[in-house]
Structure formats: C-alpha cells, structure tokens
Write an enzyme that holds these catalytic residues in place. Sequence first.
Site, PDB file in Angstrom:
ATOM      1  N   ASN A   7       1.360  -1.336  -0.009  1.00 55.56           N
ATOM      2  CA  ASN A   7       0.083  -0.268   0.024  1.00 55.56           C
ATOM      3  C   ASN A   7       0.310   1.244   0.037  1.00 55.56           C
ATOM      4  O   ASN A   7       1.853   1.248   0.918  1.00 55.56           O
ATOM      5  CB  ASN A   7      -0.986  -0.166   1.303  1.00 55.56           C
ATOM      6  CG  ASN A   7      -1.966   1.293   1.800  1.00 55.56           C
ATOM      7  OD1 ASN A   7      -2.254   2.056   0.436  1.00 55.56           O
ATOM      8  ND2 ASN A   7      -1.898   1.468   2.433  1.00 55.56           N
ATOM      9  N   LYS A   9       0.185   4.097  -0.457  1.00 58.04           N
ATOM     10  CA  LYS A   9      -0.523   5.853   0.486  1.00 58.04           C
ATOM     11  C   LYS A   9      -0.012   7.127  -0.610  1.00 58.04           C
ATOM     12  O   LYS A   9      -0.211   6.180  -1.864  1.00 58.04           O
ATOM     13  CB  LYS A   9       0.040   6.251   1.738  1.00 58.04           C
ATOM     14  CG  LYS A   9      -0.028   4.290   2.521  1.00 58.04           C
ATOM     15  CD  LYS A   9       0.235   4.263   4.547  1.00 58.04           C
ATOM     16  CE  LYS A   9      -0.234   2.992   4.745  1.00 58.04           C
ATOM     17  NZ  LYS A   9       0.252   3.602   6.218  1.00 58.04           N
ATOM     18  N   HIS A  85      -9.295   1.956   5.260  1.00 59.61           N
ATOM     19  CA  HIS A  85      -8.115   1.452   4.955  1.00 59.61           C
ATOM     20  C   HIS A  85      -8.159   2.591   7.528  1.00 59.61           C
ATOM     21  O   HIS A  85      -9.312   3.376   6.738  1.00 59.61           O
ATOM     22  CB  HIS A  85      -7.130   2.083   4.494  1.00 59.61           C
ATOM     23  CG  HIS A  85      -5.994   2.193   5.788  1.00 59.61           C
ATOM     24  ND1 HIS A  85      -4.929   3.146   5.812  1.00 59.61           N
ATOM     25  CD2 HIS A  85      -4.697   1.146   5.294  1.00 59.61           C
ATOM     26  CE1 HIS A  85      -3.677   2.825   6.245  1.00 59.61           C
ATOM     27  NE2 HIS A  85      -3.663   1.290   6.189  1.00 59.61           N
ATOM     28  N   GLU A  87      -6.425   4.778   8.092  1.00 56.87           N
ATOM     29  CA  GLU A  87      -6.349   6.186   7.480  1.00 56.87           C
ATOM     30  C   GLU A  87      -7.464   6.796   7.358  1.00 56.87           C
ATOM     31  O   GLU A  87      -7.621   7.920   7.114  1.00 56.87           O
ATOM     32  CB  GLU A  87      -5.102   6.596   7.060  1.00 56.87           C
ATOM     33  CG  GLU A  87      -4.153   6.102   7.621  1.00 56.87           C
ATOM     34  CD  GLU A  87      -2.250   5.874   6.997  1.00 56.87           C
ATOM     35  OE1 GLU A  87      -2.251   5.835   5.358  1.00 56.87           O
ATOM     36  OE2 GLU A  87      -1.971   5.082   7.301  1.00 56.87           O
ATOM     37  N   GLU A 151      -5.071  -5.090  10.608  1.00 58.56           N
ATOM     38  CA  GLU A 151      -3.907  -3.604  10.938  1.00 58.56           C
ATOM     39  C   GLU A 151      -4.187  -2.734  12.319  1.00 58.56           C
ATOM     40  O   GLU A 151      -5.312  -2.373  11.943  1.00 58.56           O
ATOM     41  CB  GLU A 151      -4.469  -2.436  10.215  1.00 58.56           C
ATOM     42  CG  GLU A 151      -4.062  -3.599   7.841  1.00 58.56           C
ATOM     43  CD  GLU A 151      -3.160  -2.426   7.494  1.00 58.56           C
ATOM     44  OE1 GLU A 151      -2.179  -1.904   7.026  1.00 58.56           O
ATOM     45  OE2 GLU A 151      -3.969  -0.925   7.056  1.00 58.56           O
ATOM     46  N   GLY A 157       2.787   2.468  10.830  1.00 53.82           N
ATOM     47  CA  GLY A 157       4.442   3.832  10.456  1.00 53.82           C
ATOM     48  C   GLY A 157       4.390   4.355  11.595  1.00 53.82           C
ATOM     49  O   GLY A 157       4.930   5.329  12.052  1.00 53.82           O
ATOM     50  N   SER A 187       3.767  -1.861  10.319  1.00 55.12           N
ATOM     51  CA  SER A 187       5.469  -1.908  10.617  1.00 55.12           C
ATOM     52  C   SER A 187       5.771  -3.050  10.369  1.00 55.12           C
ATOM     53  O   SER A 187       6.766  -3.548  10.740  1.00 55.12           O
ATOM     54  CB  SER A 187       5.309  -1.548  12.480  1.00 55.12           C
ATOM     55  OG  SER A 187       4.912  -0.461  12.518  1.00 55.12           O
TER      56      SER A 187
HETATM   57  P1  13P Z   1       3.096   0.746   7.580  1.00 55.07           P
HETATM   58  O1  13P Z   1       3.993  -0.501   7.348  1.00 55.07           O
HETATM   59  O2  13P Z   1       4.170   2.062   6.770  1.00 55.07           O
HETATM   60  O3  13P Z   1       2.520   0.864   9.524  1.00 55.07           O
HETATM   61  O4  13P Z   1       1.854   0.935   7.156  1.00 55.07           O
HETATM   62  C1  13P Z   1       0.861   0.079   6.765  1.00 55.07           C
HETATM   63  C2  13P Z   1      -0.140  -0.106   6.096  1.00 55.07           C
HETATM   64  O5  13P Z   1      -0.799   1.079   7.092  1.00 55.07           O
HETATM   65  C3  13P Z   1      -0.430  -0.609   5.477  1.00 55.07           C
HETATM   66  O6  13P Z   1      -2.206  -0.953   4.855  1.00 55.07           O
END
Ligand code: 13P
Length: 225
Positions: A7, A9, A85, A87, A151, A157, A187
């Site tokens: 992903n 982002k 997601h 976010e 997640e 992150g 992560s």
């Molecule tokens: P990270 O791997 O940067 O922690 O992000 C995970 C994520 O949100 C994947 O969709």
Amino acid sequence: MKLVAGNWKMFKGPAETVAFLDELEPPAGVEIVVCPAFASLAVAVGRGLPVYAQNVHWAEQGAFTGEVSAPMLRELGVEGAIVGHSERRQLFAETDETVRMRCAAALEAGLRVIACVGETEAEREAGETDAVLRRQVAAIPRHDALVIAYEPVWAIGTGKTATPELAQQAHETIKELHDTRVLYGGSVKPENAAELLTQPAVDGALVGGASLEPESFAAICRAAT
Ligand code: 13P
C-alpha cells in the site's frame, strides 16, 4: 499461497511507479499486489503485477467530487481495491456503513477487495479490541474475492509491530467471524516479516512504508514464500 500487498498511500507519482515496477524482482510462490495512488494506477497496469486502488466509491457514477468508481477502475485494468483503511476511517470519516457499501459495490463490479479492520491504541487499552473487531468485521460482506487485513492502528507507521502471538490471536478472532484469508498490516519490515508470516492464521501482509523500496518489498515477499 500467501498474499503480500504494497500500500503506497500518497507516495509515488507515475514516474516513480514505473521505476519501481521496472526494478522489482518479484519472487515466485507468493501472490503480490501493488496499490498505487489513483494518479499512478494507469501506468502501473500491465507491468507484470496485479494493481489495486486504495479506495473505491459505492456509486457507479454521480456527483461525488473527488471519488472514483469501480467501473472506472475496471476500465483502467485495475483488479481490486483496498477498502476501509484506518487512515480513511480516522482522517476521512469512513464508517462501517460506508466500508460496507464500498466493498459491496467493488465486488459487484468484479473487483477484488482488501477490507481493513483494526483497533486503536485507546480501544486496545480499554479492553475493547474484541468488540471493535466484531463490529467492523460484521459490516464486511462475505465473498470469495474479498480478504480482510488486520491492521492494529497503533502499529501503523509507528515501528510498533504486533507480536506474532498477538497477530495470530486477532486473526483467529476474525476468522471465527468471517471465513476468509486475513492479512496482517502494521510496521511489517523485512526483519519481522518471516515471524509474522509463519503464524498459521496469518495469510499474508499489507505493507506500507517498507513497500516503497523494491528491495525491501521483495525481501518481504520472499519471506512469504
Ligand atoms: P506501515 O507498514 O507503514 O506501518 O503501514 C501499514 C499500512 O497501513 C498498510 O496499509
């Protein structure tokens, strides 16, 4: 076979997307998907890997400024979409109901779906993890073309990964509620991928930051073979 999805982002415009896909050496024995930003989807398609969007609207078309529909994604050759997601849930007011509608429309249009669930740190500390997962999973349609990504929001992150045991436990809870593959996200790095991916209930990974470099993404994919 495990599934590893990158992903990206809001990283990588079209030029960086092409450069990444030219450089990546994807191993055999694992299903690999990349999820670029909308602006980079068209150049990503046809370069050897399935391409998923990071979101999709529930209507086929209409007055929904800033949204993209499933038929539009299909026309580009996009094969799936991430939905719900954290976010989107936290920063853009996505709810269980909009997640349900987006999943249903995407599946109806023939897209595959990675539907995301996960508790926040405050929810975990309050002992609400189970209830949150139950509520979020209940909103996700049952379908062969859908997988769930667990997640935990506190692990995204942050460099804080769920322990393999904690991931296994959450995945078991989700699988009791929904008979599907469950990916772990939060992560995931080349250093911790193998221990997470060898948990029996972990069917793959949804990778953010570590999917942005071809070598680290390839290393995670190799850990899944
Ligand atoms: P990270 O791997 O940067 O922690 O992000 C995970 C994520 O949100 C994947 O969709």
